[in-house]
Design a protein around this motif. Structure first.
Motif, PDB file in Angstrom:
ATOM      1  N   CYS A 275       8.256   2.406  -3.963  1.00  0.00           N
ATOM      2  CA  CYS A 275       8.229   1.787  -5.288  1.00  0.00           C
ATOM      3  C   CYS A 275       8.536   2.831  -6.357  1.00  0.00           C
ATOM      4  O   CYS A 275       8.425   4.027  -6.121  1.00  0.00           O
ATOM      5  CB  CYS A 275       6.879   1.116  -5.520  1.00  0.00           C
ATOM      6  SG  CYS A 275       5.574   2.245  -6.024  1.00  0.00           S
ATOM      7  N   PRO A 276       8.953   2.398  -7.548  1.00  0.00           N
ATOM      8  CA  PRO A 276       9.288   3.378  -8.590  1.00  0.00           C
ATOM      9  C   PRO A 276       8.043   3.989  -9.229  1.00  0.00           C
ATOM     10  O   PRO A 276       8.162   4.883 -10.053  1.00  0.00           O
ATOM     11  CB  PRO A 276      10.065   2.534  -9.604  1.00  0.00           C
ATOM     12  CG  PRO A 276       9.569   1.148  -9.409  1.00  0.00           C
ATOM     13  CD  PRO A 276       9.220   1.024  -7.958  1.00  0.00           C
ATOM     14  N   SER A 277       6.890   3.507  -8.864  1.00  0.00           N
ATOM     15  CA  SER A 277       5.619   3.888  -9.467  1.00  0.00           C
ATOM     16  C   SER A 277       5.520   3.289 -10.873  1.00  0.00           C
ATOM     17  O   SER A 277       6.528   2.933 -11.481  1.00  0.00           O
ATOM     18  CB  SER A 277       5.469   5.413  -9.538  1.00  0.00           C
ATOM     19  OG  SER A 277       4.139   5.725  -9.907  1.00  0.00           O
ATOM     20  N   CYS A 278       4.313   3.148 -11.349  1.00  0.00           N
ATOM     21  CA  CYS A 278       4.081   2.663 -12.713  1.00  0.00           C
ATOM     22  C   CYS A 278       2.646   3.003 -13.085  1.00  0.00           C
ATOM     23  O   CYS A 278       1.965   3.703 -12.334  1.00  0.00           O
ATOM     24  CB  CYS A 278       4.360   1.159 -12.813  1.00  0.00           C
ATOM     25  SG  CYS A 278       3.088   0.149 -12.052  1.00  0.00           S
ATOM     26  N   ARG A 280       0.075   1.585 -12.771  1.00  0.00           N
ATOM     27  CA  ARG A 280      -0.979   1.140 -11.856  1.00  0.00           C
ATOM     28  C   ARG A 280      -1.137   2.049 -10.644  1.00  0.00           C
ATOM     29  O   ARG A 280      -2.079   1.900  -9.893  1.00  0.00           O
ATOM     30  CB  ARG A 280      -0.651  -0.272 -11.365  1.00  0.00           C
ATOM     31  CG  ARG A 280      -1.184  -1.377 -12.238  1.00  0.00           C
ATOM     32  CD  ARG A 280      -0.858  -2.730 -11.622  1.00  0.00           C
ATOM     33  NE  ARG A 280       0.589  -2.950 -11.678  1.00  0.00           N
ATOM     34  CZ  ARG A 280       1.199  -3.630 -12.649  1.00  0.00           C
ATOM     35  NH1 ARG A 280       0.507  -4.185 -13.585  1.00  0.00           N
ATOM     36  NH2 ARG A 280       2.500  -3.773 -12.641  1.00  0.00           N
ATOM     37  N   ALA A 281      -0.139   2.949 -10.455  1.00  0.00           N
ATOM     38  CA  ALA A 281      -0.122   3.744  -9.209  1.00  0.00           C
ATOM     39  C   ALA A 281      -1.410   4.539  -9.045  1.00  0.00           C
ATOM     40  O   ALA A 281      -1.941   5.083 -10.007  1.00  0.00           O
ATOM     41  CB  ALA A 281       1.069   4.684  -9.221  1.00  0.00           C
ATOM     42  N   MET A 308       4.188   2.672  -0.896  1.00  0.00           N
ATOM     43  CA  MET A 308       3.885   1.903  -2.096  1.00  0.00           C
ATOM     44  C   MET A 308       2.666   2.463  -2.818  1.00  0.00           C
ATOM     45  O   MET A 308       1.695   2.883  -2.189  1.00  0.00           O
ATOM     46  CB  MET A 308       3.639   0.441  -1.708  1.00  0.00           C
ATOM     47  CG  MET A 308       4.762  -0.178  -0.882  1.00  0.00           C
ATOM     48  SD  MET A 308       6.321  -0.297  -1.765  1.00  0.00           S
ATOM     49  CE  MET A 308       5.947  -1.593  -2.924  1.00  0.00           C
ATOM     50  N   GLY A 309       2.755   2.414  -4.149  1.00  0.00           N
ATOM     51  CA  GLY A 309       1.765   3.111  -4.966  1.00  0.00           C
ATOM     52  C   GLY A 309       0.441   2.411  -5.171  1.00  0.00           C
ATOM     53  O   GLY A 309      -0.549   3.035  -5.518  1.00  0.00           O
ATOM     54  N   CYS A 310       0.415   1.083  -5.020  1.00  0.00           N
ATOM     55  CA  CYS A 310      -0.851   0.408  -5.293  1.00  0.00           C
ATOM     56  C   CYS A 310      -0.901  -0.909  -4.530  1.00  0.00           C
ATOM     57  O   CYS A 310      -0.027  -1.212  -3.732  1.00  0.00           O
ATOM     58  CB  CYS A 310      -1.029   0.166  -6.788  1.00  0.00           C
ATOM     59  SG  CYS A 310      -0.102  -1.254  -7.383  1.00  0.00           S
ATOM     60  N   VAL A 312      -0.591  -3.978  -5.644  1.00  0.00           N
ATOM     61  CA  VAL A 312       0.099  -5.167  -6.169  1.00  0.00           C
ATOM     62  C   VAL A 312       1.178  -5.649  -5.190  1.00  0.00           C
ATOM     63  O   VAL A 312       1.099  -6.743  -4.646  1.00  0.00           O
ATOM     64  CB  VAL A 312       0.706  -4.908  -7.576  1.00  0.00           C
ATOM     65  CG1 VAL A 312       1.537  -6.102  -8.015  1.00  0.00           C
ATOM     66  CG2 VAL A 312      -0.391  -4.661  -8.602  1.00  0.00           C
ATOM     67  N   ASN A 313       2.211  -4.792  -4.992  1.00  0.00           N
ATOM     68  CA  ASN A 313       3.256  -5.155  -4.019  1.00  0.00           C
ATOM     69  C   ASN A 313       3.085  -4.392  -2.710  1.00  0.00           C
ATOM     70  O   ASN A 313       3.800  -4.624  -1.757  1.00  0.00           O
ATOM     71  CB  ASN A 313       4.640  -4.806  -4.569  1.00  0.00           C
ATOM     72  CG  ASN A 313       4.979  -5.650  -5.784  1.00  0.00           C
ATOM     73  OD1 ASN A 313       4.677  -6.836  -5.812  1.00  0.00           O
ATOM     74  ND2 ASN A 313       5.581  -5.043  -6.779  1.00  0.00           N
TER      75      ASN A 313
HETATM   76 FE1  SF4 Z   1       3.462   0.009  -9.716  1.00  0.00          FE
HETATM   77 FE2  SF4 Z   1       2.059  -0.699  -7.580  1.00  0.00          FE
HETATM   78 FE3  SF4 Z   1       4.528  -1.698  -7.949  1.00  0.00          FE
HETATM   79 FE4  SF4 Z   1       4.242   0.840  -7.287  1.00  0.00          FE
HETATM   80  S1  SF4 Z   1       3.627  -0.930  -6.019  1.00  0.00           S
HETATM   81  S2  SF4 Z   1       5.526   0.052  -8.937  1.00  0.00           S
HETATM   82  S3  SF4 Z   1       2.389   1.385  -8.333  1.00  0.00           S
HETATM   83  S4  SF4 Z   1       2.738  -2.069  -9.228  1.00  0.00           S
END
Ligand code: SF4
Length: 371
Positions: A275-278, A280-281, A308-310, A312-313
């Motif tokens: 993921c591109p991170s955001c 929420r990571a 994946m950073g979190c 959500v996805n």
């Molecule tokens: Fe942000 Fe989580 Fe999606 Fe990664 S997986 S971009 S951290 S919402």
């Protein structure tokens, strides 16, 4: 309801003649091949063969070597014999090197008859020698070296000028019954290049070698090539590709292979879905993705790894992949084929993923799914 938009397979390829570059078929529905060019002095046989070995290991299928001097021409026989992949000699101006390359057993020769002085009888002899040896020829038209006559006629290297030049050069061979050709019409501007290849594709049935010439340093060149090749290949145009980068040739092969994999024109190998991170990571996604990519470098099986950073996805993507991690609260849930197999602390995510990837790869190799 949704409008009806029929899905068009990328693989619906333009019908072209087939030529054989050594064991590699080009055109006529053969898989699109990836090629590059050595940067060593061709006369330095050891260094050239070493670079060809590196290119071969990176997935290069055809390699081109420059041949500007007699010493280079003298080196061709050994290089052609010892290279693991077919070797194309790249020749400008000097017909005697074309004959040398054919005699040396090169798999093909790149030469533009238009830039050979007194080409009339020379082309006849080249056509005869190439035909007797079964050596195909690439006519490589470049914006930078366009025939002066066409530059005057069109004012600059337009798509029409490039195509007229290519077809005229092809006609010089056709006059002698020689049609074992492939053609390129390169330009540094992807828009001009795409239009030139579209016109060329509609004007002949020769297999086409795609290239954006002088595409630039790695970042710019990668994007220019990906955009141009993506447009053409998705229209079915293109039989072999060369990404030109001001970077080591192995990088050209990596980019070329990735373009074909992205378009589904060759089986995917390792794919990192990260993921591109955001905001929420909960982990450093970039570092994690880099470390996992480095740890799995060179893996030959078509493995899809989600980083994946979190949450959500994360769990969704990780489940879709062969292997994945969804991070949260300083921990990583490790998924294998959709099932959480382990939850490990953040510091153990990379080694656990690599460990699991090796196990899956071993199983895939046993099952014969290696690409
Ligand atoms: Fe942000 Fe989580 Fe999606 Fe990664 S997986 S971009 S951290 S919402």
């Amino acid at each position: 309801g949704l409008p009806e938009v029929p899905a068009r397979p990328v693989a619906e390829r333009r019908v072209s003649r087939r030529i054989q570059v050594g064991p590699v078929a080009v055109g006529g529905g053969a898989p699109v091949s990836v090629q590059s060019m050595t940067t060593t002095r061709t006369s330095d046989v050891g260094a050239t063969l070493q670079q060809i070995a590196e290119l071969t290991a990176a997935g290069c299928q055809i390699v081109r070597v420059a041949c500007p001097t007699q010493d280079d021409a003298d080196a061709l026989a050994t290089i052609a014999r010892k290279s693991q992949i077919p070797v194309i000699a790249d020749i400008h101006f000097q017909p005697k090197y074309v004959f040398a390359a054919i005699d040396a057993g090169c798999a093909a020769v790149r030469v533009n008859p238009g830039n050979i002085k007194k080409f009339d009888d020379q082309v006849k002899q080249i056509a005869r020698a190439a035909s007797e040896a079964g050596t195909p020829i690439r006519i490589g038209v470049n914006a930078g070296s366009l025939d002066r006559r066409l530059l005057q006629k069109y004012g600059r290297a337009t798509p029409e000028a490039l195509v007229e030049s290519a077809l005229w050069e092809a006609s010089l061979f056709e006059e002698h019954g020689f049609r074992d050709l492939k053609i390129s019409v390169k330009h540094n501007d992807p828009v001009v290049m795409v239009n030139a290849y579209r016109q060329l594709a509609a004007s002949c049935d020769y297999p086409l070698h795609l290239g954006v010439t002088e595409a630039g340093p790695a970042f710019q060149g990668t994007i220019k090539s990906a955009v141009a090749f993506g447009a053409l290949l998705s229209e079915g145009i293109g039989d072999t590709i060369r990404v030109s980068l001001s970077a080591p040739p192995v990088e050209e092969i990596k980019v070329g292979s990735q373009i074909l994999e992205s378009l589904g024109l060759r089986p995917r190998r390792l794919e990192i879905v990260s993921c591109p991170s955001c905001g929420r990571a909960q982990v450093d996604v970039y570092k994690l993705a880099d470390e996992v990519t480095a740890g799995l470098d060179g893996m030959e099986v078509p493995l899809r790894v989600a980083v994946m950073g979190c949450v959500v996805n994360g769990p969704g993507e990780a489940r879709e992949a062969d292997l994945g991690v969804a991070s949260g609260n300083g921990k990583g849930q490790i998924f294998v084929k959709g099932e959480v197999v382990r939850t490990v602390p953040e510091s153990k995510i990379v080694e656990t993923l690599i460990d699991e990837a090796m196990k899956i790869a071993e199983q895939m190799e046993k099952d014969g799914v290696a690409s």
